[in-house]
Design an enzyme around this catalytic site. Structure first.
Site, short mmCIF file in Angstrom:
data_model
loop_
_atom_site.label_atom_id
_atom_site.label_comp_id
_atom_site.label_asym_id
_atom_site.label_seq_id
_atom_site.Cartn_x
_atom_site.Cartn_y
_atom_site.Cartn_z
N HIS A 112 -4.24 6.86 1.87
CA HIS A 112 -4.45 5.54 1.27
C HIS A 112 -5.84 5.06 1.66
O HIS A 112 -6.28 5.27 2.78
CB HIS A 112 -3.38 4.56 1.75
CG HIS A 112 -3.64 3.18 1.23
ND1 HIS A 112 -3.68 2.90 -0.11
CD2 HIS A 112 -3.93 2.02 1.87
CE1 HIS A 112 -3.96 1.62 -0.27
NE2 HIS A 112 -4.13 1.06 0.91
N CYS A 161 0.82 -1.22 0.00
CA CYS A 161 0.00 0.00 0.00
C CYS A 161 0.85 1.27 0.00
O CYS A 161 0.37 2.34 -0.35
CB CYS A 161 -0.95 0.00 1.19
SG CYS A 161 -2.12 -1.36 1.08
N ASN A 198 -9.90 -1.22 -1.75
CA ASN A 198 -8.47 -0.94 -1.58
C ASN A 198 -7.72 -1.48 -2.81
O ASN A 198 -7.59 -2.69 -2.97
CB ASN A 198 -8.00 -1.65 -0.30
CG ASN A 198 -6.52 -1.44 -0.02
OD1 ASN A 198 -5.79 -0.89 -0.84
ND2 ASN A 198 -6.07 -1.90 1.14
C1 LIG Z 1 -10.76 -6.23 8.33
C2 LIG Z 1 -11.63 -5.31 9.18
C3 LIG Z 1 -12.57 -4.54 8.29
C4 LIG Z 1 -12.45 -6.18 10.12
O1 LIG Z 1 -13.24 -5.36 10.92
P1 LIG Z 1 -13.33 -5.63 12.49
O2 LIG Z 1 -14.31 -4.69 13.03
O3 LIG Z 1 -11.93 -5.55 13.02
O4 LIG Z 1 -13.92 -7.08 12.55
P2 LIG Z 1 -13.28 -8.41 13.18
O5 LIG Z 1 -12.03 -8.79 12.45
O6 LIG Z 1 -13.20 -8.23 14.65
O7 LIG Z 1 -14.41 -9.43 12.80
C5 LIG Z 1 -15.70 -9.35 13.36
C6 LIG Z 1 -16.51 -10.50 12.82
O8 LIG Z 1 -16.86 -10.23 11.46
C7 LIG Z 1 -16.58 -11.38 10.66
N1 LIG Z 1 -16.24 -10.97 9.30
C8 LIG Z 1 -15.05 -10.72 8.74
N2 LIG Z 1 -15.18 -10.39 7.46
C9 LIG Z 1 -16.50 -10.43 7.19
C10 LIG Z 1 -17.26 -10.15 6.03
N3 LIG Z 1 -16.72 -9.79 4.86
N4 LIG Z 1 -18.61 -10.27 6.13
C11 LIG Z 1 -19.21 -10.63 7.27
N5 LIG Z 1 -18.53 -10.89 8.40
C12 LIG Z 1 -17.19 -10.78 8.36
C13 LIG Z 1 -15.42 -12.03 11.36
O9 LIG Z 1 -15.37 -13.40 10.99
C14 LIG Z 1 -15.78 -11.85 12.81
O10 LIG Z 1 -16.72 -12.83 13.18
P3 LIG Z 1 -16.66 -13.51 14.64
O11 LIG Z 1 -16.84 -12.37 15.60
O12 LIG Z 1 -17.78 -14.45 14.59
O13 LIG Z 1 -15.30 -14.13 14.71
C15 LIG Z 1 -10.77 -4.33 10.01
O14 LIG Z 1 -10.10 -5.02 11.03
C16 LIG Z 1 -9.77 -3.56 9.22
O15 LIG Z 1 -10.11 -2.73 8.41
N6 LIG Z 1 -8.46 -3.74 9.47
C17 LIG Z 1 -7.40 -3.01 8.83
C18 LIG Z 1 -7.36 -3.30 7.40
C19 LIG Z 1 -6.26 -2.56 6.73
O16 LIG Z 1 -6.04 -1.40 6.93
N7 LIG Z 1 -5.52 -3.25 5.96
C20 LIG Z 1 -4.39 -2.63 5.38
C21 LIG Z 1 -4.46 -2.86 4.00
S1 LIG Z 1 -3.19 -1.98 3.38
#
Ligand SMILES: CC(C)(COP(=O)(O)OP(=O)(O)OC[C@H]1O[C@@H](n2cnc3c(N)ncnc32)[C@H](O)[C@@H]1OP(=O)(O)O)[C@@H](O)C(=O)NCCC(=O)NCCS
Length: 342
Positions: free
Chosen positions: A261, A113, A291
């Site tokens: 980003h 990224c 993204n």
């Molecule tokens: C990935 C992200 C969106 C997940 O959001 P979150 O609020 O942290 O959610 P969690 O990871 O705690 O997951 C919560 C629940 O949603 C579920 N879940 C994950 N993806 C899902 C999707 N696409 N649809 C439905 N549910 C989903 C998980 O399995 C989890 O279920 P559980 O509680 O039964 O285990 C978030 O953590 C994020 O944006 N992280 C940073 C990403 C980033 O910046 N990446 C860098 C790229 S350069």
């Protein structure tokens, strides 16, 4: 003194648009979950035979058009991607071939990224040193051929999309004390956290690199510790933004536009609140594209120009955080590309 300004910019998004509802055909997810947690409404997926270099070359053609230049005017190519067309060579040489440039150098950058920020910084150094006058800087990704689109991979796969952007950086002469184009660039990495966001296989550390067993496991799909990445992003974004402002003697209030980003709309909103910049001054398009990793920032810059969000002499800050971890920022005194001046 030589400084680097943007002469032209372009973008390319594959035709195939995938909505959140489309994803529900492959994985257990909902439009509501994806929009609430990430801000993404749709993304584009490349189709068979449409590689990163094709997308980058298309974006470059638009950038050349905006700059009123021809491919023969380019002196160097830098291409950032984590999803090159082939294992080797890099995609930069493909763009050199597709554009029909003479035998100019082509450098591939692998900084996820932050790839475009790193690439801009390298291009800026070439221009400041007087080595090149016109450098094509590209960022693009074809994530869709490497995503786990089943429920197992839904945390990552719901966020990512394909696309590419291009910027032509050109040299201008400035007097002592005069500001034009890139003022300062700041690059960081922390390899300690490589496993928090990575794609393990295939890699040269494995002997052999590819086996039926590797193909059948899920380790060739990207993996992310979402919350961990989230908290690090919230720390590193403000840090590297302030670093750029302090290095140039500016304050957040001086900024006219911030282009972050686009990994997650919630991260962008948190960061904006933390550094106290109003959302009206923050550019977002994650809703449409997800993204696109190295493609994100040049796509944003292109759209900021198209939407008239950048005026002559605006102070523009761009920043990124991603896998590695890597992060960085670029502060610019925006100059309207000469070919667009009335
Ligand atoms: C990935 C992200 C969106 C997940 O959001 P979150 O609020 O942290 O959610 P969690 O990871 O705690 O997951 C919560 C629940 O949603 C579920 N879940 C994950 N993806 C899902 C999707 N696409 N649809 C439905 N549910 C989903 C998980 O399995 C989890 O279920 P559980 O509680 O039964 O285990 C978030 O953590 C994020 O944006 N992280 C940073 C990403 C980033 O910046 N990446 C860098 C790229 S350069």
């Amino acid at each position: 003194m030589k400084r680097s300004i943007v002469l032209g910019a372009g973008k390319y998004l594959p035709e195939c648009r995938i909505t959140n509802d489309d994803l529900t055909r492959w994985m257990d997810t909902t439009d509501e979950w994806i929009q609430q947690r990430t801000g993404v409404k749709s993304r584009h997926f490349a189709t068979e035979g449409e590689g990163v270099a094709d997308m980058c070359a298309n974006a470059a053609r638009d950038a050349l058009k905006m700059a009123n230049m021809e491919a023969k005017d380019l002196e160097f190519i830098i291409l950032a991607t984590l999803s090159p067309d082939y294992a080797m060579p890099g995609s930069g040489v493909l763009v050199q071939k597709y554009l029909g440039c003479e035998t100019i150098g082509a450098l591939d950058v692998r900084n996820q990224c932050s790839g475009f920020i790193y690439s801009l910084s390298v291009a800026d150094q070439f221009i400041r040193s007087g080595m090149y006058k016109n450098v094509l800087v590209l960022g693009g990704e074809s994530h869709s051929s490497g995503l786990d689109l089943s429920t197992r991979g839904r945390d990552i796969s719901a966020m990512f999309g394909d696309g590419a952007g291009a910027v032509i950086l050109g040299a201008v002469d400035v007097e002592e004390g005069e500001e034009a184009g890139i003022l300062t660039t700041h690059l960081h990495s922390e390899g300690h956290f490589l496993r928090s966001l990575w794609c393990e296989q295939p890699g040269s550390i494995f002997r052999p690199r590819m086996t039926p067993e590797i193909f059948n496991n899920d380790r060739w799909f990207p993996k992310m510790k979402g919350r961990f990445v989230f908290t690090h992003a919230l720390r590193r974004f403000p840090e590297v933004m302030n670093e750029a402002l302090e290095a140039s003697g500016y304050k957040v209030d001086d900024l006219d536009l911030f282009i972050p980003h686009q990994a997650n709309l919630r991260i962008i909103e948190f960061v904006a609140r933390q550094i106290e910049i109003p959302m009206e001054k923050v550019f977002t398009n994650i809703q449409k594209y997800g993204n696109t990793t190295a493609g994100t920032l040049p796509i944003c810059i292109t759209e900021a120009i198209e939407e008239n969000r950048l005026k002559d002499d605006d102070l523009l800050l761009i920043a990124s955080f991603g896998a590695g971890f890597t992060w960085g920022s670029v502060l610019m005194r925006w100059k309207t590309p000469p070919a667009l001046r009335g």
